[in-house]
Motif scaffolding. Structure first.
Motif, PDB file in Angstrom:
ATOM      1  N   ARG A  96       9.598 -67.334  77.833  1.00 18.41           N
ATOM      2  CA  ARG A  96      10.052 -65.976  77.868  1.00 18.41           C
ATOM      3  C   ARG A  96      11.606 -65.920  78.438  1.00 18.41           C
ATOM      4  N   LYS A  97      12.000 -66.798  79.331  1.00 19.00           N
ATOM      5  CA  LYS A  97      13.263 -66.896  79.764  1.00 19.00           C
ATOM      6  C   LYS A  97      14.588 -67.368  78.841  1.00 19.00           C
ATOM      7  N   GLU A  98      14.116 -68.337  78.070  1.00 16.88           N
ATOM      8  CA  GLU A  98      14.668 -68.922  76.949  1.00 16.88           C
ATOM      9  C   GLU A  98      15.018 -68.004  75.794  1.00 16.88           C
ATOM     10  N   PHE A  99      13.703 -67.500  75.493  1.00 16.08           N
ATOM     11  CA  PHE A  99      13.958 -66.491  74.144  1.00 16.08           C
ATOM     12  C   PHE A  99      14.895 -65.333  74.495  1.00 16.08           C
ATOM     13  N   ASN A 100      14.471 -64.934  75.685  1.00 18.24           N
ATOM     14  CA  ASN A 100      15.429 -63.681  76.038  1.00 18.24           C
ATOM     15  C   ASN A 100      16.941 -63.780  76.163  1.00 18.24           C
ATOM     16  N   ALA A 101      17.183 -65.279  76.693  1.00 20.74           N
ATOM     17  CA  ALA A 101      18.566 -65.543  76.839  1.00 20.74           C
ATOM     18  C   ALA A 101      19.356 -65.532  75.650  1.00 20.74           C
ATOM     19  N   ARG A 102      18.655 -65.743  74.599  1.00 17.51           N
ATOM     20  CA  ARG A 102      19.231 -66.061  73.281  1.00 17.51           C
ATOM     21  C   ARG A 102      20.043 -64.616  72.664  1.00 17.51           C
TER      22      ARG A 102
END
Length: 265
Positions: free
Chosen positions: A257-263
């Motif tokens: 979630r953190k990785e995807f949202n950071a995009r």
């Protein structure tokens, strides 16, 4: 190759609402419409019998995603290339499906297409989103807007241009045009969720391997009922199923979630 099957899950659905939705599907690329009726409503069955392209499927009330899975398995068996998951409370121009499919034909890496959604007044609905955190869910439900506003704006991607195509890891399930070959790879709707987070779960699984896009080239009117905001039983169902979602993916420690949202920042 532009053959599209459609599924609509109904539960004590108003026949006029369903009739308007079916009128939107009068497109030559729509080969089959499955109406999966979780209420076994005789009026819905009779209405479906008036449409040669519609197959009525009486079903137990197993939930929203599980209902769509009944039809999705039919599409897989039939070798259908695209499947449109649809709410009964939407309307759009019949050419919209063909426009959307043509885009997916030209972009093989797109597994999910979600259109521009507006409400009955024409106001934009922010239905392509970040993956939710527990705070997003709690704040939207129970906190005053002046407290939740900033996090809500980020979560709903309000700063993104909604006049342009963009990828997002979560698309609301009122209109999801899906590439069936991608579903065969990542799986169908997660049936542990009776309703509400099944679209989040499927979107993020597809987003891992493909593009899942917001596409403003077509507009859909969603007469959104937001039942869980007005009905205590539906609110409880929403809470229980969001708990199941966070139990699956992680409450406060969800690296993906953190990785995807950071995009999207």
């Amino acid at each position: 190759m532009m053959n599209v099957a459609v599924s609509i899950v109904t539960y004590h659905t108003d026949c006029d609402e369903l009739r308007r939705c079916l009128a939107s599907l009068s497109s030559p690329v729509v080969s089959k419409v499955y109406v999966v009726d979780n209420a076994r409503d005789i009026a819905v069955k009779e209405l479906c019998g008036r449409y040669p392209v519609v197959e009525y499927m009486a079903n137990d009330n197993v939930g929203y995603g599980a209902g769509h899975n009944v039809a999705l398995r039919k599409s897989i068996e039939a070798g259908v290339r695209y499947h449109l998951v649809l709410n009964s409370d939407v309307e759009f121009l019949p050419e919209s499906v063909e426009i959307a499919v043509r885009y997916m034909e030209q972009n093989e890496n797109v597994a999910l297409l979600h259109p521009r959604i507006v409400d009955s007044t024409g106001a934009l609905q922010y239905t392509s989103r970040m993956l939710p955190t527990p705070w997003n869910v709690f704040a939207r439900r129970f906190m005053p807007s002046f407290i939740s506003r900033l996090s809500d704006e980020r979560y709903l991607l309000k700063s993104m241009s909604h006049d342009a195509i963009f990828d997002a890891p979560y698309h609301q399930g009122s209109f999801m045009l899906l590439r069936v070959s991608a579903l065969k790879r990542v799986g169908l709707f997660e049936e542990r969720f009776f309703m509400y987070p099944e679209d989040i779960d499927l979107s993020r699984r597809l987003y891992r391997m493909y593009r899942t896009i917001y596409y403003p080239g077509i507009t859909v009117v969603h007469h959104h009922r937001a039942a869980s905001y007005h009905n205590s039983r539906m609110l409880w169902i929403h809470i229980v199923n969001m708990m199941k979602y966070f139990n699956k993916w992680g409450w406060f420690f969800d690296r993906e979630r953190k990785e995807f949202n950071a995009r999207l920042r």
